[in-house]
Design an enzyme around this catalytic site. Structure first.
Site, short mmCIF file in Angstrom:
data_model
loop_
_atom_site.label_atom_id
_atom_site.label_comp_id
_atom_site.label_asym_id
_atom_site.label_seq_id
_atom_site.Cartn_x
_atom_site.Cartn_y
_atom_site.Cartn_z
N SER A 128 -52.47 38.36 19.20
CA SER A 128 -53.78 37.83 19.52
C SER A 128 -54.06 36.49 19.15
O SER A 128 -53.49 36.05 17.95
CB SER A 128 -54.73 38.82 18.97
OG SER A 128 -56.33 38.16 19.12
N LYS A 182 -53.48 46.66 18.96
CA LYS A 182 -53.95 45.66 19.72
C LYS A 182 -55.15 45.73 20.76
O LYS A 182 -56.22 45.22 20.96
CB LYS A 182 -52.82 44.83 20.59
CG LYS A 182 -53.36 43.75 21.41
CD LYS A 182 -53.85 42.49 20.70
CE LYS A 182 -54.08 41.11 21.48
NZ LYS A 182 -54.43 41.06 22.77
N HIS A 185 -58.22 46.36 18.64
CA HIS A 185 -58.70 44.93 18.40
C HIS A 185 -59.60 44.46 19.45
O HIS A 185 -60.79 43.68 19.21
CB HIS A 185 -57.47 44.04 18.10
CG HIS A 185 -57.66 42.59 17.99
ND1 HIS A 185 -58.02 41.96 19.30
CD2 HIS A 185 -57.86 41.78 17.03
CE1 HIS A 185 -58.13 40.62 18.89
NE2 HIS A 185 -58.16 40.47 17.70
N ASN A 186 -59.07 44.47 20.71
CA ASN A 186 -59.69 44.05 21.77
C ASN A 186 -61.05 44.85 22.14
O ASN A 186 -62.22 43.94 22.54
CB ASN A 186 -58.96 43.95 23.06
CG ASN A 186 -58.12 42.79 23.21
OD1 ASN A 186 -57.58 42.40 22.08
ND2 ASN A 186 -57.49 42.35 24.42
N GLU A 189 -63.53 43.34 19.56
CA GLU A 189 -63.90 42.20 20.32
C GLU A 189 -65.06 42.41 21.24
O GLU A 189 -65.99 41.51 21.14
CB GLU A 189 -62.53 41.55 20.81
CG GLU A 189 -62.77 39.95 21.40
CD GLU A 189 -61.54 39.56 21.97
OE1 GLU A 189 -60.45 39.72 21.43
OE2 GLU A 189 -61.48 39.07 23.00
P1 NBP Z 1 -48.83 35.49 32.85
O1 NBP Z 1 -49.72 36.74 32.67
O2 NBP Z 1 -49.58 34.70 33.72
O3 NBP Z 1 -47.55 35.68 33.57
C1 NBP Z 1 -46.57 34.87 34.12
C2 NBP Z 1 -45.32 34.83 33.57
O4 NBP Z 1 -44.59 36.16 33.98
C3 NBP Z 1 -44.49 33.67 34.21
O5 NBP Z 1 -43.61 33.47 33.29
C4 NBP Z 1 -43.73 34.56 35.47
O6 NBP Z 1 -42.54 33.83 35.98
C5 NBP Z 1 -43.66 36.03 34.76
N1 NBP Z 1 -43.23 37.00 35.77
C6 NBP Z 1 -44.17 37.52 36.68
BR1 NBP Z 1 -45.66 37.21 36.71
N2 NBP Z 1 -43.65 38.72 37.14
C7 NBP Z 1 -42.08 38.43 36.96
C8 NBP Z 1 -41.01 39.33 37.18
N3 NBP Z 1 -41.06 40.17 38.13
N4 NBP Z 1 -39.96 39.16 36.61
C9 NBP Z 1 -39.69 38.04 35.59
N5 NBP Z 1 -40.93 37.15 35.30
C10 NBP Z 1 -41.80 37.39 35.78
O7 NBP Z 1 -48.78 34.70 31.74
P2 NBP Z 1 -49.35 34.05 30.30
O8 NBP Z 1 -50.77 33.98 30.56
O9 NBP Z 1 -48.53 33.47 29.29
O10 NBP Z 1 -49.26 35.81 29.46
C11 NBP Z 1 -48.08 36.48 29.08
C12 NBP Z 1 -48.34 37.80 28.66
O11 NBP Z 1 -49.42 37.55 27.43
C13 NBP Z 1 -49.41 38.62 29.44
O12 NBP Z 1 -48.90 39.98 29.44
C14 NBP Z 1 -50.72 38.49 28.80
O13 NBP Z 1 -51.51 39.35 29.02
C15 NBP Z 1 -50.24 38.34 27.48
N6 NBP Z 1 -51.40 37.95 26.33
C16 NBP Z 1 -52.16 36.43 27.05
C17 NBP Z 1 -53.11 35.85 26.33
C18 NBP Z 1 -53.78 34.79 26.88
O14 NBP Z 1 -54.65 34.37 26.01
N7 NBP Z 1 -53.21 34.21 28.00
C19 NBP Z 1 -53.41 36.54 24.93
C20 NBP Z 1 -52.42 37.44 24.47
C21 NBP Z 1 -51.66 37.87 25.34
P3 NBP Z 1 -42.67 32.62 37.11
O15 NBP Z 1 -42.59 31.46 36.03
O16 NBP Z 1 -41.23 32.78 37.63
O17 NBP Z 1 -43.74 33.11 37.96
#
Ligand code: NBP
Length: 478
Positions: A128, A182, A185-186, A189
């Site tokens: 988080s 987690k 937690h959400n 939130e």
């Molecule tokens: P995204 O959730 O937008 O995912 C994008 C990533 O996933 C890229 O690296 C993409 O590769 C890869 N990907 C996908 Br989509 N499908 C794939 C597949 N079939 N094989 C391999 N790679 C694949 O990224 P994020 O916003 O960085 O979040 C990542 C995780 O963290 C998520 O689960 C999210 O829920 C979690 N999270 C996010 C936050 C936040 O504040 N954003 C906070 C806490 C947790 P590509 O570049 O090749 O398309």
């Protein structure tokens, strides 16, 4: 291989987590399905530490020291399974796969079981703090085996937020425990934000105050027990002026709250486990209500809003503001008490043995619900690990009792003046329900026995009883 740890999935979260690890002296193997992301990470931030980039997943795995630690930070759901399926044949017994995405804990349990059967460790890990937390120090909630935690814990503790010298990272428990915590937690939130929004609404309508004036009230509150990240950013949002119109920013934003689904997961699971997390549920439903634009319009046209702003008399303004503060705090205590009950219920259901005090400790920094108040929660569970409810811990009992009159006045004022305060009201109802000696549930048991022969228990005898309602109304004992 030379890298200590690897990250695959280099969108905002993975990229920042990899940079955080590199900045702390870990040699980080990096990989992404689309290689351009890997290249741009190394080109833009290569000077922050040691990155070992690979274009193929096989090279990425080869670049890691054994037993390998591979962090998967991809879009949660099928993407996670796709990456795991590709990874597993490349790994060897004892290697650790860490899923730091927002997975549902049931998926994590399934994946953990599947990987265990192949001699691999699977760590479902809640993270988080959003993008900024991932880079500068998140709150980290890893599940999985103790063995896996011994290997990766020190690395995670080094990059987590630190509060009073304690890292906001601990081994939460086996398999899905980290993602479960987690999830809750959400949920908390959601409740916390809904409560803040209701407090804002009451101040705005009751006092007829401007967002900027209310920002100052929240700024003052942030000096006391309510001190928290969410109150702090409430000040920022309420005091922000929209550049395009010159109006308060909060007045130009559409009033339909969105959700990515973790609040819903929390409520769904709480229903399954039978935990009354009313604050989180009301917060989730309040977001749903806000999104039903057509129904809202129909109701507005049918009834009008009925709110008369500025009902608080000049001489009562200070007292009203203090009432809202006390009601917010008491309701917040209820929301957290319910969230920790949920954690306890999950822990019992799945055999996780989660330490609630330690959970409070790792939420003190890095995450969205970080707050001064979490120290009090830790103290309460340290003093009594078997605490029946946070509400009855001395510090919280006092807060709720001292705030009770304010809480009631606020809920009455809200109802009288047509302000919806589902979270304030349901939290008060929870408090009053919980402390009642006799609840009207006795009548419900009677009704259930009458129409469905569901039986009831008596206050004065053991066993299950049924009254022959359609007959002579005599009682049978089974
Ligand atoms: P995204 O959730 O937008 O995912 C994008 C990533 O996933 C890229 O690296 C993409 O590769 C890869 N990907 C996908 Br989509 N499908 C794939 C597949 N079939 N094989 C391999 N790679 C694949 O990224 P994020 O916003 O960085 O979040 C990542 C995780 O963290 C998520 O689960 C999210 O829920 C979690 N999270 C996010 C936050 C936040 O504040 N954003 C906070 C806490 C947790 P590509 O570049 O090749 O398309």
């Amino acid at each position: 291989g030379s890298a200590n740890i690897g990250v695959t999935g280099l969108a905002v979260m993975g990229r920042n987590l990899a940079r955080n690890l590199a900045r702390h002296g870990h040699r980080v193997a990096v990989h992404n399905r689309t290689y351009a992301r890997t290249e741009s990470l190394v080109a833009e931030h290569g000077d922050e530490g040691t990155f070992v980039p690979s274009e193929s997943l096989a090279d990425f795995v080869d670049s890691l020291q054994k037993p390998r630690v591979v962090i998967v930070m991809v879009k949660a759901g099928p993407g996670t399974d796709a990456v795991i399926d590709e990874l597993v044949p490349l790994l060897e017994e004892g290697d650790i796969v860490v899923d730091t995405g927002n997975a549902h804990f049931a998926d994590t349990r399934r994946r953990e079981e599947a990987l265990k059967a192949q001699g691999l460790h699977f760590v479902g890990c809640g993270v988080s703090g959003g993008e900024e937390g991932a880079l500068l120090g998140p709150s980290i909630m890893p599940g999985g085996s103790k063995w896996a935690y011994d290997r990766l814990g020190p690395m995670f503790e080094s990059i987590a937020a630190q509060v009073d010298g304690t890292p906001c990272c601990t081994h939460v428990g086996p398999d899905g425990a980290g993602h479960f915590v987690k999830m809750v937690h959400n949920g908390i939130e959601y409740a916390d934000m809904q409560l803040i929004a209701e407090a804002y609404d009451l101040l705005r309508q009751g006092l007829g105050a401007t967002p900027a004036e209310i920002a100052e009230i929240f700024r003052g509150w942030n000096e006391g027990d309510l001190e928290s990240f969410l109150i702090e950013i409430t000040v920022d949002v309420l005091s922000h002026v929209d550049a395009r119109t010159g109006q308060a920013f909060v007045d130009v934003v559409q009033d339909q709250a969105e959700q990515k689904g973790t609040g819903r997961w929390t409520v769904q699971n709480a229903l399954e486990l039978g935990v009354p997390i009313t604050g989180i549920a009301e917060a989730t439903f309040a977001r749903s209500l806000s999104g039903h634009a057509d129904q809202r319009l129909a109701a507005q046209q049918a009834f009008g809003s009925g709110v008369q702003a500025g009902w608080v008399a000049a001489e009562d303004r200070e007292a009203f503001t203090e009432d809202v503060r006390a009601a917010l705090y008491a309701s917040k205590v209820v929301a957290y008490a319910q969230g920790f009950d949920h954690i306890q219920a999950g822990s019992e259901e799945f055999g996780w043995d989660i330490d609630r005090g330690r959970t409070a400790t790792i939420w003190r920094g890095g995450c969205i619900i970080r707050a001064r108040f979490l120290d009090r929660i830790r103290e309460a569970y340290d003093a009594n690990p078997e605490l029946e409810s946070l509400l009855v811990a001395p510090y919280f009992a006092e807060a709720v009792q001292n705030g009770a009159d304010s809480w009631r006045r606020v809920v009455v004022a809200a109802a009288t003046n047509g302000i919806a305060t589902p979270a304030f009201s349901s939290s008060l109802a929870y408090y009053d329900g919980l402390r009642r000696d006799r609840l009207p549930a006795a009548l419900i048991q009677g009704l259930r026995d009458l129409f469905g022969a569901h039986t009831y228990r008596r206050v004065d005898a053991e066993g299950s009883f049924h009254t022959l309602w359609a007959g002579d109304k005599s009682e049978t004992n089974s």
